[in-house]
Design an enzyme around this catalytic site. Sequence first.
Site, PDB file in Angstrom:
ATOM      1  N   ASP A   1       0.465   4.605   1.919  1.00 31.41           N
ATOM      2  CA  ASP A   1      -0.610   6.104   2.717  1.00 31.41           C
ATOM      3  C   ASP A   1      -1.476   6.655   2.164  1.00 31.41           C
ATOM      4  O   ASP A   1      -0.987   8.117   1.047  1.00 31.41           O
ATOM      5  CB  ASP A   1       0.408   6.500   3.906  1.00 31.41           C
TER       6      ASP A   1
ATOM      7  N   HIS B   1       4.759   0.524   0.550  1.00 34.29           N
ATOM      8  CA  HIS B   1       5.098  -0.897   1.446  1.00 34.29           C
ATOM      9  C   HIS B   1       4.305  -1.346   2.366  1.00 34.29           C
ATOM     10  O   HIS B   1       3.307  -1.843   2.019  1.00 34.29           O
ATOM     11  CB  HIS B   1       5.663   0.887   2.744  1.00 34.29           C
TER      12      HIS B   1
ATOM     13  N   ARG C   1       4.975   6.440  14.496  1.00 38.05           N
ATOM     14  CA  ARG C   1       5.213   6.821  12.882  1.00 38.05           C
ATOM     15  C   ARG C   1       4.500   8.297  13.054  1.00 38.05           C
ATOM     16  O   ARG C   1       3.522   8.730  13.450  1.00 38.05           O
ATOM     17  CB  ARG C   1       3.547   5.486  12.056  1.00 38.05           C
TER      18      ARG C   1
ATOM     19  N   HIS D   1       0.738  -1.736  -0.371  1.00 33.37           N
ATOM     20  CA  HIS D   1       0.004  -0.085   0.120  1.00 33.37           C
ATOM     21  C   HIS D   1       1.083   1.310   0.338  1.00 33.37           C
ATOM     22  O   HIS D   1       2.062   0.775   0.511  1.00 33.37           O
ATOM     23  CB  HIS D   1      -1.262   0.211   1.352  1.00 33.37           C
TER      24      HIS D   1
HETATM   25  C1  SIN Z   1       3.071   0.946   7.790  1.00 31.77           C
HETATM   26  O1  SIN Z   1       2.276   0.708   6.533  1.00 31.77           O
HETATM   27  O2  SIN Z   1       2.355   2.120   7.989  1.00 31.77           O
HETATM   28  C2  SIN Z   1       3.621   0.272   9.188  1.00 31.77           C
HETATM   29  C3  SIN Z   1       5.018   0.004   7.969  1.00 31.77           C
HETATM   30  C4  SIN Z   1       5.727  -0.772   9.632  1.00 31.77           C
HETATM   31  O3  SIN Z   1       4.698  -0.961  10.765  1.00 31.77           O
HETATM   32  O4  SIN Z   1       6.860  -1.665   8.867  1.00 31.77           O
END
Ligand code: SIN
Length: 276
Positions: free
Chosen positions: A99, A252, A267, A97
């Site tokens: 974000d 990612h 994050r 995906h």
């Molecule tokens: C995410 O998709 O923001 C998380 C990525 C991760 O935890 O490695």
Amino acid sequence: MTIEIQSISGGVGVELANVDMANVSDADLEVMKQAFVEHGLVFLRGQDVTPEQHIAFAERWGEINVNRFFPRVSGYDQIASVVKEKDQVVNIGGGWHTDHSYDQIPALGSILLARETPPIGGDTLFSCMYKAYDGLSDGMKKTLEGMNAVHSSRHIFGDQSDYAEAMSDRFSNAADATQDAIHPVIITHPQSGRKALYVNPAFTLHFEGWTAEESKPLLDYLYQHATLMENTTRFQWDVGSVAFWDNRCTWHYALNDYQGERREMHRITIEGGPLN
Ligand code: SIN
């Protein structure tokens, strides 16, 4: 010490050595910004920073987006908590995906900091959407230019989501998952000027003016093309590792291969601008 830009993969992303996020000079910030625009993904190691320092670093890149669906780190609304507890089975971000494509103005990217990592596993995969675009035939590029796609958050964060039960203790504000957004299938990155593929398996519903059924074969083709191994990097985390990705030119995927272990990431997401 000057920042060293180290290639770590032919796919996407560079590691920046000699960076202390808590003490970045204005000159070094410029070097970091150039590397970020050029590569769309930068990694740092060994960052022993407080939440305040994480926030202060993020604020130097733009306004912080406070995520409406993610839990927040206690006392720090700007930091989303991306946690999987030992007894939780489903992880956050466990599929390809980018974000915020469901927003009219998608976020620029996120600065993800590892706070606790499992002994083995929990790596994150990244893929390069510049390479995905560049690798398409001229005919396919021409077909996709001028097409738009519809993106949504409802099926992920909404009441009816397949994840609603597994994520009931981690996602909130399901009633706010009403946004649909329309973006070009091929965007021109606002800083680099390069073209990137901008559809993704998590949030893209269908091409504008096409049904979901009509869209599926072409979207499926684009998704497998976009994740050719040559376009990807696999990042192994230690406590204090950081990945800072650009949502406009990367995807990612957080691997969920550490059942029975705990993983905690902090994050911070930076606001972006309109996409064309
Ligand atoms: C995410 O998709 O923001 C998380 C990525 C991760 O935890 O490695």
